[in-house]
Design an enzyme around this catalytic site. Structure first.
Site, PDB file in Angstrom:
ATOM      1  N   TYR A 171      20.280  -1.014   3.957  1.00 26.02           N
ATOM      2  CA  TYR A 171      19.723  -2.198   3.283  1.00 26.02           C
ATOM      3  C   TYR A 171      18.227  -1.995   3.130  1.00 26.02           C
ATOM      4  O   TYR A 171      17.530  -1.583   4.066  1.00 26.02           O
ATOM      5  CB  TYR A 171      19.991  -3.462   4.103  1.00 26.02           C
ATOM      6  N   GLU A 197      15.771  -6.537  -3.901  1.00 31.15           N
ATOM      7  CA  GLU A 197      16.754  -6.250  -2.859  1.00 31.15           C
ATOM      8  C   GLU A 197      17.727  -5.169  -3.316  1.00 31.15           C
ATOM      9  O   GLU A 197      18.345  -5.291  -4.374  1.00 31.15           O
ATOM     10  CB  GLU A 197      17.528  -7.528  -2.508  1.00 31.15           C
TER      11      GLU A 197
END
Length: 346
Positions: free
Chosen positions: A51, A139
């Site tokens: 991530y 993101e």
């Protein structure tokens, strides 16, 4: 949908079965979203999923990179269940990203050799993209190391600062209004700050802080706000009318609470907008109005001389309590299929 070793004709056929239909996923919510386009991309095989995100973080007064070895899943769940798995790396917005921060990202993810080189190149480019286009969130989930040794960004979400629209006109022209709630689109066009919620008491307030306080006191009395709507400090009668259109378009709304503190904004202007909106929209639900501040006497006179049924209240606590009670009465009447007439004194 995965298509492996298919011809162009087969890909077109499958795409035609999606375009024009409504897509339902966890991200779209129960209402779904229209499918207008289909993106066709290479299928890849992941060895590891990470991530990576960049946000504007008030804690560090600037951009902050968020990194975790636990990618490809809900990062909120990771933060709740294993907060140590998430690492924050602030970046000096004046100096920009340096090898030090990029190496920190690579160290957290445990990448070396050619994968480390690829990652450092990707992180630097992502940061520059974030700053160049006035992003508030970038993101990547997942950022993946593939079985063939490549490091790729497999899914991306980017939010842009609306206040920077004038600097990125071409980018904002790509906005697909069909993917958004019509009320949000109408509010944006009218210069209103609107967020739809799941309650049944519509709120029209000036100032974000007062709007939040109004929503809180509604909940304190056992009600649920149907929206956040801030008309701002210089709203016109036309904007107030548009605000009422947006609020009343929600079929769940069974009462409307107006809470205005007139500083720069004049209460008589708001009152005129309320009367025009209530008349033109033929509102048939309770309308509770609390006005305080500049020209409040003139505003009350306007409402008092009007034939529109308005319930004026001076105290916010009393106004919220009344809104909750009347909303409950209307809701019960609707469930029993009983029509209420609010043209009479209540």
């Amino acid at each position: 949908m995965y298509l492996i070793n298919v011809s162009i004709d087969e890909a077109v056929k499958h795409s035609e079965g999606m375009i024009g239909h409504t897509l339902f996923t966890k991200q779209t919510g129960a209402q779904g979203r229209p499918c207008n386009e289909v993106m066709v991309c290479e299928r890849v095989y992941c060895r590891k999923e990470f991530y990576f995100a960049i946000v504007m973080d008030r804690t560090y007064n600037g951009p902050t990179m968020i990194v975790s070895t636990q990618g490809g899943m809900n990062i909120e769940e990771v933060a709740s269940e294993n907060p140590d798995a998430i690492v924050k790396i602030p970046v000096d917005i004046e100096q920009g990203i340096t090898n030090r921060e990029v190496n920190q990202v690579a160290d957290v993810l445990g990448l070396g050799g050619d994968q480390r080189k690829q990652l450092k190149d990707a992180v630097s480019k992502l940061y520059n993209l974030f700053v160049k286009y006035d992003s508030t969130l970038l993101e990547i989930n997942p950022l993946a190391e593939l079985t063939d040794g490549r490091v790729l960004c497999l899914d991306c979400k980017i939010n842009f600062d609306d206040n920077a629209e004038y600097r990125h006109a071409e980018l904002f022209k790509k906005r697909d209004l069909s993917q958004e709630d019509k009320r949000d689109v109408d509010a944006s066009a009218a210069g209103l700050n609107y967020i739809g919620l799941d309650g049944n008491i519509g709120c029209l307030v000036n100032g974000a802080g007062l709007a939040m306080a109004t929503m809180d006191i509604i909940k304190l009395h056992g009600g649920e706000p149907a929206n956040f709507l801030d008309v701002g400090g210089g709203a016109t009668a036309e904007q107030v009318t548009e605000a009422f259109k947006i609020i009343s378009s929600d079929p769940n709304v069974t009462a409307i609470l107006v809470n205005i503190f007139g500083g720069i904004m004049r209460c008589d202007v708001i009152a005129q907008g309320i009367l025009e909106a209530a008349t033109n929209l033929k509102l048939d639900i309770p309308l509770i109005v609390r006005l305080q501040g500049t020209n409040v006497k003139e505003a009350k006179a306007l409402m008092g001389m009007s034939s529109v049924k308005i319930l004026p209240v001076d105290d916010l606590d009393d106004a919220a309590s009344m809104a909750v009670k009347l909303s409950d009465i209307v809701g019960q009447a609707q469930r029993l299929n009983v029509k209420l007439d609010f043209s009479l004194d209540i």
